[in-house]
Design a protein around this motif. Structure first.
Motif, PDB file in Angstrom:
ATOM      1  N   MET A   1       0.812  -1.211   0.000  1.00 26.23           N
ATOM      2  CA  MET A   1       0.000   0.000   0.000  1.00 26.23           C
ATOM      3  C   MET A   1       0.850   1.268   0.000  1.00 26.23           C
ATOM      4  SD  MET A   1      -3.120  -0.947  -0.120  1.00 26.23           S
ATOM      5  CE  MET A   1      -3.830   0.659   0.211  1.00 26.23           C
ATOM      6  N   THR A   2       2.143   1.151   0.197  1.00 23.20           N
ATOM      7  CA  THR A   2       2.959   2.352   0.304  1.00 23.20           C
ATOM      8  C   THR A   2       3.736   2.679  -0.953  1.00 23.20           C
ATOM      9  OG1 THR A   2       4.762   1.057   1.241  1.00 23.20           O
ATOM     10  CG2 THR A   2       3.207   2.056   2.779  1.00 23.20           C
ATOM     11  N   ASN A   3       3.602   1.875  -2.008  1.00 22.35           N
ATOM     12  CA  ASN A   3       4.387   2.129  -3.216  1.00 22.35           C
ATOM     13  C   ASN A   3       3.547   2.663  -4.369  1.00 22.35           C
ATOM     14  OD1 ASN A   3       2.927  -0.081  -3.901  1.00 22.35           O
ATOM     15  ND2 ASN A   3       4.663  -1.373  -4.496  1.00 22.35           N
ATOM     16  N   LEU A   4       2.336   3.173  -4.020  1.00 24.95           N
ATOM     17  CA  LEU A   4       1.390   3.719  -4.994  1.00 24.95           C
ATOM     18  C   LEU A   4       0.874   2.669  -5.977  1.00 24.95           C
ATOM     19  CD1 LEU A   4       2.876   7.238  -5.808  1.00 24.95           C
ATOM     20  CD2 LEU A   4       1.358   6.548  -3.963  1.00 24.95           C
ATOM     21  N   LEU A   5       1.300   1.420  -5.838  1.00 22.70           N
ATOM     22  CA  LEU A   5       0.777   0.326  -6.637  1.00 22.70           C
ATOM     23  C   LEU A   5       0.762   0.655  -8.122  1.00 22.70           C
ATOM     24  CD1 LEU A   5      -2.196  -0.668  -4.334  1.00 22.70           C
ATOM     25  CD2 LEU A   5      -0.004  -1.785  -4.484  1.00 22.70           C
ATOM     26  N   LEU A   6       1.879   1.163  -8.636  1.00 22.95           N
ATOM     27  CA  LEU A   6       1.940   1.594 -10.032  1.00 22.95           C
ATOM     28  C   LEU A   6       2.123   0.427 -10.997  1.00 22.95           C
ATOM     29  CD1 LEU A   6       4.149   4.788  -9.606  1.00 22.95           C
ATOM     30  CD2 LEU A   6       1.668   4.636  -9.730  1.00 22.95           C
ATOM     31  N   ILE A  80     -21.755 -15.116  -5.523  1.00 25.11           N
ATOM     32  CA  ILE A  80     -20.647 -14.830  -6.447  1.00 25.11           C
ATOM     33  C   ILE A  80     -20.136 -13.409  -6.231  1.00 25.11           C
ATOM     34  CG2 ILE A  80     -20.045 -14.542  -8.883  1.00 25.11           C
ATOM     35  CD1 ILE A  80     -22.026 -16.803  -9.503  1.00 25.11           C
ATOM     36  N   LEU A  81     -21.043 -12.480  -6.010  1.00 24.16           N
ATOM     37  CA  LEU A  81     -20.661 -11.079  -5.813  1.00 24.16           C
ATOM     38  C   LEU A  81     -19.742 -10.925  -4.608  1.00 24.16           C
ATOM     39  CD1 LEU A  81     -21.325  -8.255  -7.053  1.00 24.16           C
ATOM     40  CD2 LEU A  81     -23.088  -8.042  -5.301  1.00 24.16           C
ATOM     41  N   GLU A  82     -20.053 -11.603  -3.515  1.00 27.27           N
ATOM     42  CA  GLU A  82     -19.228 -11.492  -2.316  1.00 27.27           C
ATOM     43  C   GLU A  82     -17.863 -12.140  -2.514  1.00 27.27           C
ATOM     44  OE1 GLU A  82     -21.082 -12.485   1.351  1.00 27.27           O
ATOM     45  OE2 GLU A  82     -22.930 -11.405   0.912  1.00 27.27           O
ATOM     46  N   PHE A  83     -17.805 -13.233  -3.260  1.00 28.41           N
ATOM     47  CA  PHE A  83     -16.516 -13.886  -3.506  1.00 28.41           C
ATOM     48  C   PHE A  83     -15.573 -12.983  -4.306  1.00 28.41           C
ATOM     49  CE2 PHE A  83     -18.412 -18.267  -2.793  1.00 28.41           C
ATOM     50  CZ  PHE A  83     -17.640 -18.512  -1.666  1.00 28.41           C
ATOM     51  N   GLU A  84     -16.128 -12.119  -5.140  1.00 26.26           N
ATOM     52  CA  GLU A  84     -15.289 -11.267  -5.984  1.00 26.26           C
ATOM     53  C   GLU A  84     -14.453 -10.284  -5.172  1.00 26.26           C
ATOM     54  OE1 GLU A  84     -17.361  -9.464  -9.230  1.00 26.26           O
ATOM     55  OE2 GLU A  84     -18.148 -11.357  -9.966  1.00 26.26           O
ATOM     56  N   PHE A  85     -14.889  -9.972  -3.966  1.00 25.83           N
ATOM     57  CA  PHE A  85     -14.064  -9.088  -3.135  1.00 25.83           C
ATOM     58  C   PHE A  85     -12.719  -9.739  -2.829  1.00 25.83           C
ATOM     59  CE2 PHE A  85     -18.235  -7.230  -2.036  1.00 25.83           C
ATOM     60  CZ  PHE A  85     -17.939  -5.903  -2.281  1.00 25.83           C
ATOM     61  N   GLY A  86     -12.735 -11.036  -2.620  1.00 24.15           N
ATOM     62  CA  GLY A  86     -11.481 -11.724  -2.321  1.00 24.15           C
ATOM     63  C   GLY A  86     -10.652 -12.023  -3.547  1.00 24.15           C
ATOM     64  N   SER A  90      -8.439  -7.878  -3.732  1.00 21.64           N
ATOM     65  CA  SER A  90      -7.759  -8.362  -2.525  1.00 21.64           C
ATOM     66  C   SER A  90      -7.111  -7.226  -1.737  1.00 21.64           C
ATOM     67  CB  SER A  90      -6.704  -9.412  -2.899  1.00 21.64           C
ATOM     68  OG  SER A  90      -5.768  -8.882  -3.818  1.00 21.64           O
ATOM     69  N   ASN A  91      -6.579  -6.206  -2.421  1.00 22.11           N
ATOM     70  CA  ASN A  91      -6.002  -5.064  -1.695  1.00 22.11           C
ATOM     71  C   ASN A  91      -7.083  -4.358  -0.880  1.00 22.11           C
ATOM     72  OD1 ASN A  91      -3.266  -5.220  -2.428  1.00 22.11           O
ATOM     73  ND2 ASN A  91      -3.711  -4.353  -4.432  1.00 22.11           N
ATOM     74  N   TYR A  92      -8.240  -4.213  -1.465  1.00 14.12           N
ATOM     75  CA  TYR A  92      -9.376  -3.629  -0.746  1.00 14.12           C
ATOM     76  C   TYR A  92      -9.736  -4.499   0.462  1.00 14.12           C
ATOM     77  CZ  TYR A  92     -14.264  -2.610   0.282  1.00 14.12           C
ATOM     78  OH  TYR A  92     -15.432  -2.322   0.926  1.00 14.12           O
ATOM     79  N   SER A  93      -9.845  -5.800   0.229  1.00 14.69           N
ATOM     80  CA  SER A  93     -10.249  -6.715   1.301  1.00 14.69           C
ATOM     81  C   SER A  93      -9.243  -6.707   2.454  1.00 14.69           C
ATOM     82  CB  SER A  93     -10.402  -8.133   0.745  1.00 14.69           C
ATOM     83  OG  SER A  93     -11.404  -8.179  -0.242  1.00 14.69           O
ATOM     84  N   TRP A  94      -7.962  -6.598   2.106  1.00 19.78           N
ATOM     85  CA  TRP A  94      -6.945  -6.544   3.157  1.00 19.78           C
ATOM     86  C   TRP A  94      -7.018  -5.221   3.920  1.00 19.78           C
ATOM     87  CZ3 TRP A  94      -3.631  -9.094   6.067  1.00 19.78           C
ATOM     88  CH2 TRP A  94      -2.661  -8.368   6.741  1.00 19.78           C
ATOM     89  N   PHE A  95      -7.183  -4.143   3.192  1.00 24.22           N
ATOM     90  CA  PHE A  95      -7.113  -2.811   3.779  1.00 24.22           C
ATOM     91  C   PHE A  95      -8.284  -2.533   4.716  1.00 24.22           C
ATOM     92  CE2 PHE A  95      -7.153   1.986   3.123  1.00 24.22           C
ATOM     93  CZ  PHE A  95      -6.000   2.203   3.865  1.00 24.22           C
ATOM     94  N   VAL A  96      -9.478  -3.013   4.378  1.00 24.71           N
ATOM     95  CA  VAL A  96     -10.666  -2.681   5.181  1.00 24.71           C
ATOM     96  C   VAL A  96     -11.508  -3.914   5.514  1.00 24.71           C
ATOM     97  CG1 VAL A  96     -10.801  -0.336   4.285  1.00 24.71           C
ATOM     98  CG2 VAL A  96     -12.034  -2.169   3.114  1.00 24.71           C
ATOM     99  N   GLY A  97     -10.938  -5.092   5.357  1.00 30.66           N
ATOM    100  CA  GLY A  97     -11.711  -6.312   5.583  1.00 30.66           C
ATOM    101  C   GLY A  97     -12.279  -6.424   6.984  1.00 30.66           C
TER     102      GLY A  97
END
Length: 527
Positions: A1-6, A80-86, A90-97
């Protein structure tokens, strides 16, 4: 999360967004009909409980069968919609899971368990439980579906207005500090009320369409008329309620997502005493100021104000987007420095210095991933027209249900006035009863209108979601995490393949549901 994910492929971002949008759009074809039919079938069975006639039992069971077909499809797409978060985010799920997962967990454990339990009693318990318990099971099935919607909408509302959380630099995650703040945020309450009430409109129009077809075919006339009475009242109350809750939602959006409101109005330069646009060049005087601030002369910022900074009503200064970007990058750098210093065993004072910089600039953390200030402006074209489609169709539904109430209930004085007006317009020949498909109530043109309004109801509902989600862009979480920093590091080709597979799967499921529904409708009610 600190490398701007470029290093994330732009194609991966686009295909991941497209896949999630595809799943959400198809899922929302099933959900509002489930919520709406739950009310209709509950009312029908309540009449059966009170009157104990074979007709009302047959009517309740008919709408329950249609509910069951749609309910099953909604569950399949929702999983299926909920599985797509993982898989795709995955960055979203880790950051605010820790936060986002809580309402979804409650939905899965409590609400879905409640639905699956009572839906079984509703379908298979007619001869096995008392009439009162069966009636309770029917209403609890609908309540369970509504509670499911509540927790899912809480999760979505948190993405629009993140509250009740705190960033932990040691775990690199946002952690919940108050479950009640998340569950009962003003944005969540407004979104839930507006979304669920709007879903009742779709259920009511679906019933009207089915009943209109029966009347045109001159069959099941008693069921059609009595069900139309229920749908007319539910639909009119829901359409009026959707307008009221929509106004309240607009005020909340003005407070916490001003850029979304500016895009909805194609408002580039804000000001006081702002009019609400109907279309470009035609507006309701003072309407936007009233909607946003509850005052006729309230200040509403435009896109340029939000980009360049402006003085708010309380005298404080809203930073420009470029200033927010600079502060966001300070926060990201301070986080990197803190973690590096901690690994190196730095003194507590050095760690606290980094933490102080991080905490001061944390409200702008997400802006640190933004390259250009204009990237925070959502699509004005989509938001402007989707909003107008939603509101315009909502007004049409109010008129439709109001007219339907007057016709099916035959309010004495108003009924005479309406009948004479329709006759003057050539829509009803009072001298010829053949102008009515039933002597009791509904002219044939209104039956056709009921059928034609069904796709418009879905267009209206999906337009509301376009405003909600496109208006939030580019943010996955408002001001906290843009989409390109939330996506999984996948090959774009992999996501593209699953997009195509899901498109085929969901389209097939939709075709199957429509086919089953049509067969059930043609078959009609039976005991």
């Amino acid at each position: 999360m600190t490398n701007l994910l470029l290093n994330i492929d732009a194609g991966t971002i686009d295909w991941s967004r497209a896949q999630f949008a595809l799943t959400a759009i198809y899922h929302w074809l099933f959900v509002p009909l489930t919520l709406g039919l739950a009310v209709i079938m509950g009312i029908a069975e309540t009449f059966y409980y009170k009157k104990r006639t074979a007709f009302w039992k047959k009517t309740a069971q008919f709408w329950q069968r249609l509910f069951g077909v749609n309910f099953a499809m909604g569950v399949a797409t929702g999983i299926i919609l909920e599985f797509e978060f993982g898989t795709n985010w995955s960055n979203y799920s880790w950051f605010v899971g820790d936060i986002f997962g809580a309402p979804l967990a409650v939905e899965g454990i409590v609400a879905f368990f409640m639905e699956s339990t009572f839906v079984a009693v509703m379908f298979f318990g007619w001869k096995k439980v008392s009439a009162g318990f069966h009636l309770a099971s029917t209403w609890l099935t609908g309540l369970g579906a509504t509670i499911s919607a509540w927790w899912i909408l809480v999760a979505n509302a948190w993405m629009q207005y993140p509250v009740g959380c705190e960033f932990n630099p040691d775990t690199m995650r946002n952690e919940m500090t108050s479950f009640l703040d998340v569950a009962l945020s003003p944005f969540a309450i407004d979104k839930f009320c507006h979304t669920v009430i709007s879903s009742w409109i779709i259920g009511a129009i679906f019933v009207c369409a089915v009943c209109g077809w029966y009347l045109l075919k001159k069959r099941e006339t008693e069921l059609a008329i009595e069900s139309l009475k229920i749908a007319a009242v539910v639909g009119f109350v829901a359409a009026m309620g959707a307008g009221a809750t929509g106004h309240k939602s607009g005020q909340t959006v003005a407070q916490v997502q001003p850029m979304k409101l500016a895009a909805m109005e194609a408002l580039y330069d804000g000001g006081n005493e702002m009019g609400l646009k109907i279309v470009e060049g035609v507006e309701v005087p003072y309407g936007l100021s009233m909607m946003a601030t509850n005052t006729l002369d309230g200040f509403v910022p435009g896109i340029n104000d939000l980009l360049n900074g402006y003085q708010k009503a309380d005298g404080t200064w809203e930073l420009s987007v470029n200033e927010k970007i600079a502060r966001g990058r300070l926060a990201i750098q301070a986080l990197a420095d803190y973690r590096k210093a901690k690994v190196e065993g730095a003194d507590e004072s050095i760690l606290n210095t980094h933490l102080s910089i991080l905490n001061t600039n944390m409200p702008y953390f997400g802006y640190g991933y933004v390259k250009d200030a204009n990237d925070v402006v959502p699509s004005v074209f989509i938001n402007f027209w989707a909003f107008r489609v939603m509101v315009g169709l909502g007004c049409l539904f109010i008129a439709f249900f109001g007219l339907l109430i007057l016709l099916v209930f035959r309010v004495p004085l108003l009924s005479v006035i309406i009948r004479r007006l329709l006759s003057a317009l050539g829509l009803l020949d009072e001298r010829n009863s053949d102008g009515w498909q039933m002597a009791d109530s509904v002219p044939s043109w209104l039956c056709w209108a009921s059928i034609l309004l069904l796709p418009l109801a879905y267009i209206c509902s999906e337009s509301g979601w376009l405003v909600a989600e496109f208006g939030r862009q580019p943010w996955t979480i408002q001001d906290m995490l843009p989409t390109w920093a939330a996506v999984s590091d996948l090959q774009s080709s992999s996501v593209m393949i699953t997009f195509i597979l899901f498109l085929i799967l969901f389209t097939t499921m939709l075709a199957v549901e429509i086919n089953i529904l049509l067969k059930q409708i043609k078959k009609g009610p039976s005991l």
